[in-house]
Design an enzyme around this catalytic site. Structure first.
Site, PDB file in Angstrom:
ATOM      1  N   SER A  72      27.168  -6.616 -19.888  1.00  0.00           N
ATOM      2  CA  SER A  72      28.400  -5.683 -20.522  1.00  0.00           C
ATOM      3  C   SER A  72      28.127  -4.412 -20.753  1.00  0.00           C
ATOM      4  O   SER A  72      29.232  -3.643 -20.993  1.00  0.00           O
ATOM      5  CB  SER A  72      28.902  -6.357 -21.768  1.00  0.00           C
ATOM      6  N   LYS A 236      26.898   0.462 -26.455  1.00  0.00           N
ATOM      7  CA  LYS A 236      27.415  -0.778 -25.717  1.00  0.00           C
ATOM      8  C   LYS A 236      26.435  -1.770 -25.411  1.00  0.00           C
ATOM      9  O   LYS A 236      25.395  -1.519 -24.656  1.00  0.00           O
ATOM     10  CB  LYS A 236      28.038  -0.305 -24.307  1.00  0.00           C
ATOM     11  N   THR A 237      26.501  -2.949 -25.924  1.00  0.00           N
ATOM     12  CA  THR A 237      25.485  -4.201 -25.695  1.00  0.00           C
ATOM     13  C   THR A 237      25.981  -4.751 -24.437  1.00  0.00           C
ATOM     14  O   THR A 237      27.189  -4.606 -24.062  1.00  0.00           O
ATOM     15  CB  THR A 237      25.650  -5.000 -27.086  1.00  0.00           C
ATOM     16  N   GLY A 238      25.305  -5.559 -24.204  1.00  0.00           N
ATOM     17  CA  GLY A 238      25.384  -6.904 -23.216  1.00  0.00           C
ATOM     18  C   GLY A 238      24.453  -7.934 -23.312  1.00  0.00           C
ATOM     19  O   GLY A 238      23.464  -7.787 -23.858  1.00  0.00           O
TER      20      GLY A 238
END
Length: 290
Positions: A72, A236-238
């Site tokens: 993501s 922003k993580t993923g």
């Protein structure tokens, strides 16, 4: 060989692995390298780190040129592509897209509430960046014309490494050796810097992207957890299969120029659990001497 170095961006990539880029190191490069190596060994996975210090353009890299599944974190590039279009047509972000039940995929906490009303591209961008809403990402990709259009936008800002091949949720398979939907820590850090601190976007669009990233709700246990509470972070993580756990961030320390940090982590077992604490530990290691 793992690269772990401070270096000027303008310096040749073939420079020695541990290189002093400015007058003084934040901390011993040997110590940083050893701590990241130890962290990777303890975690049982593969760790990638890229930190850019915008005060002097120096970097610290650990597997910085190796490919990792973005998961993501790729949503930043998609949302930025929408913002880029709004430079020439301000109404783009106000365009409302329909959301049908058939559009919904796993993890869509915002879009699932708007089946009747739909959402604007601005609302979808906020949802996908701040809540990692997967349907929002797919709708943005569809609006842009497919994953290849997101890749084309990356190329337009000088990123020759980023590649988006699929949509949610299949872009998260993170199969070892599969180059689909991957980038490198260094390439992603350089692009994130251009988008949030550089001139890849217009001033208004850049400010909007930064606002969205600062409002992220999913990163409290990742990079943010390894930094002093007083530092401002937009991230922003993923996450994906093989325990893939990612976070990319712009960081505003107190009394210091911004930092850009990318942390990617993946594991050999397909069903491995996410390891956000590894990202927090890596963030602490590379910034603790600042």
């Amino acid at each position: 060989m793992i690269k772990s170095s401070w270096r000027k961006i303008a310096m040749l990539a073939a420079a020695v692995p541990l290189l002093l880029a400015s007058g003084a190191l934040w901390a011993s490069t040997d110590a940083i390298h050893q701590k990241l190596t130890d962290l990777e060994k303890r975690s049982g996975g593969r760790l990638g780190v890229a930190l850019i210090n915008t005060a002097d353009n120096s970097q610290i890299l650990y597997r910085g040129d190796e490919r990792f599944a973005m998961c993501s974190t790729s949503k930043v590039m998609a949302a930025a592509a929408v913002l880029k279009q709004s430079e020439s047509n301000k109404e783009v972000v106000n365009k409302r897209l329909e959301i049908n039940a058939a559009d919904l995929v796993v993890w869509s906490p915002i879009t699932e509430k708007h089946l009747q009303s739909g959402m604007t591209l601005a609302e979808l961008s906020a949802a996908t960046l701040q809540y990692s809403d997967n349907t929002a990402m797919n709708l943005i990709i569809g609006y842009l014309g497919g994953p290849e259009k997101v890749t084309a936008f990356a190329r337009s800002i000088g990123d020759a490494t980023f590649r988006l091949d699929r949509t949610e949720p299949t872009l998260n398979t993170a199969i070892p050796g599969d180059e689909r939907d991957t980038s490198t820590p260094l390439a992603m850090a350089e692009s994130l810097r251009k988008l949030t601190l550089g001139d890849a976007l217009g001033e208004q669009q850049r400010a909007q992207l930064v606002t969205w990233l600062k409002g992220n709700t999913t990163g409290g246990q990742s990079i943010r957890a390894g930094l002093p509470e007083s530092w401002v972070v937009g991230d922003k993580t993923g996450a994906g299969d093989y325990g893939t756990t990612n976070d990319i961030a712009v960081i505003w320390p107190e009394d210091h120029a911004p930092l850009v940090l990318v942390t990617y982590f993946t594991q050999p077992q397909q069903d491995a659990k996410n390891r956000k604490e590894v990202l927090a530990a890596a963030a602490k290691i590379v910034t603790e001497g600042l």
